[in-house]
Design a protein around this motif. Structure first.
Motif, PDB file in Angstrom:
ATOM      1  N   TYR A  21      10.179 -16.052  -3.198  1.00 23.98           N
ATOM      2  CA  TYR A  21       8.919 -16.487  -2.608  1.00 23.98           C
ATOM      3  C   TYR A  21       7.804 -15.593  -3.130  1.00 23.98           C
ATOM      4  O   TYR A  21       8.054 -14.582  -3.774  1.00 23.98           O
ATOM      5  N   THR A  22       6.571 -15.989  -2.832  1.00 29.24           N
ATOM      6  CA  THR A  22       5.419 -15.194  -3.253  1.00 29.24           C
ATOM      7  C   THR A  22       5.259 -14.024  -2.288  1.00 29.24           C
ATOM      8  O   THR A  22       4.701 -14.163  -1.194  1.00 29.24           O
ATOM      9  N   TYR A  23       5.752 -12.895  -2.706  1.00 31.43           N
ATOM     10  CA  TYR A  23       5.887 -11.735  -1.825  1.00 31.43           C
ATOM     11  C   TYR A  23       4.597 -11.362  -1.103  1.00 31.43           C
ATOM     12  O   TYR A  23       4.581 -11.113   0.089  1.00 31.43           O
ATOM     13  N   SER A  24       3.503 -11.327  -1.824  1.00 31.65           N
ATOM     14  CA  SER A  24       2.251 -10.810  -1.259  1.00 31.65           C
ATOM     15  C   SER A  24       1.667 -11.713  -0.180  1.00 31.65           C
ATOM     16  O   SER A  24       0.754 -11.295   0.541  1.00 31.65           O
ATOM     17  N   ARG A  25       2.164 -12.920  -0.028  1.00 33.55           N
ATOM     18  CA  ARG A  25       1.628 -13.859   0.955  1.00 33.55           C
ATOM     19  C   ARG A  25       2.373 -13.825   2.278  1.00 33.55           C
ATOM     20  O   ARG A  25       2.097 -14.637   3.163  1.00 33.55           O
ATOM     21  N   TYR A  26       3.306 -12.910   2.411  1.00 29.35           N
ATOM     22  CA  TYR A  26       4.081 -12.822   3.635  1.00 29.35           C
ATOM     23  C   TYR A  26       3.862 -11.462   4.306  1.00 29.35           C
ATOM     24  O   TYR A  26       3.584 -10.464   3.644  1.00 29.35           O
ATOM     25  N   SER A  27       4.030 -11.442   5.587  1.00 29.75           N
ATOM     26  CA  SER A  27       4.128 -10.171   6.302  1.00 29.75           C
ATOM     27  C   SER A  27       5.553  -9.652   6.138  1.00 29.75           C
ATOM     28  O   SER A  27       6.502 -10.439   6.015  1.00 29.75           O
ATOM     29  N   MET A  28       5.695  -8.332   6.162  1.00 30.23           N
ATOM     30  CA  MET A  28       7.010  -7.721   5.980  1.00 30.23           C
ATOM     31  C   MET A  28       7.250  -6.682   7.056  1.00 30.23           C
ATOM     32  O   MET A  28       6.303  -6.082   7.584  1.00 30.23           O
ATOM     33  N   GLY A  29       8.511  -6.449   7.346  1.00 32.13           N
ATOM     34  CA  GLY A  29       8.770  -5.459   8.378  1.00 32.13           C
ATOM     35  C   GLY A  29      10.182  -4.921   8.377  1.00 32.13           C
ATOM     36  O   GLY A  29      11.082  -5.486   7.738  1.00 32.13           O
ATOM     37  N   TRP A  30      10.356  -3.838   9.078  1.00 31.78           N
ATOM     38  CA  TRP A  30      11.661  -3.222   9.321  1.00 31.78           C
ATOM     39  C   TRP A  30      11.970  -3.284  10.808  1.00 31.78           C
ATOM     40  O   TRP A  30      11.111  -2.964  11.636  1.00 31.78           O
ATOM     41  N   PHE A  31      13.183  -3.654  11.088  1.00 33.20           N
ATOM     42  CA  PHE A  31      13.664  -3.751  12.459  1.00 33.20           C
ATOM     43  C   PHE A  31      15.010  -3.033  12.555  1.00 33.20           C
ATOM     44  O   PHE A  31      15.642  -2.771  11.548  1.00 33.20           O
TER      45      PHE A  31
END
Length: 122
Positions: free
Chosen positions: A27-37
């Motif tokens: 996917y287009t990485y920069s268009r998503y939010s990312m996180g650690w859980f």
């Protein structure tokens, strides 16, 4: 197809450090939010650190000890964990959210990696 692959977990003594990595693809990485859980045995999954619309959010329990960062060119998310405590022991998951307006709620994230184990001994 979105794929998230975590690495960097392991066993350390209290006070030690680890850096987790999450390689993203599909996917287009920069268009998503990312996180650690993370999720410890018998506990609910909880947000550790997320980045959404270039804003970072941290759980109170990790503020000042953990740092989330990302390399958009490499499509990789990182979590630098310092001053680790036994209470940080858990399976750590990388996640991606379509929305750019999320914080630390796991329910807001759409895609998940398989996890990497972090064990901190006293």
């Amino acid at each position: 197809q979105v794929q998230l692959v975590e690495s960097g977990g392991g066993s350390v003594q209290a006070g030690g450090s680890l850096r987790l990595s999450c390689a993203a693809s599909g996917y287009t990485y920069s268009r998503y939010s990312m996180g650690w859980f993370r999720q410890a045995p018998g506990k609910e999954r909880e947000g550790v650190a997320t980045v959404s619309s270039d804003i970072t959010y941290y759980a109170d329990s990790v503020k000042g000890r953990f740092t989330i960062s990302q390399d958009n060119a490499k499509k990789t998310l990182y979590l630098q964990m310092n001053s680790l405590k036994p209470g940080d022991t858990a399976m750590y998951y990388c996640a991606a959210a379509v929305s750019l307006w999320v914080r630390l709620n796991p329910a807001d994230f759409n895609y998940w990696g398989q996890g990497t184990q972090v064990t901190v001994s006293s």
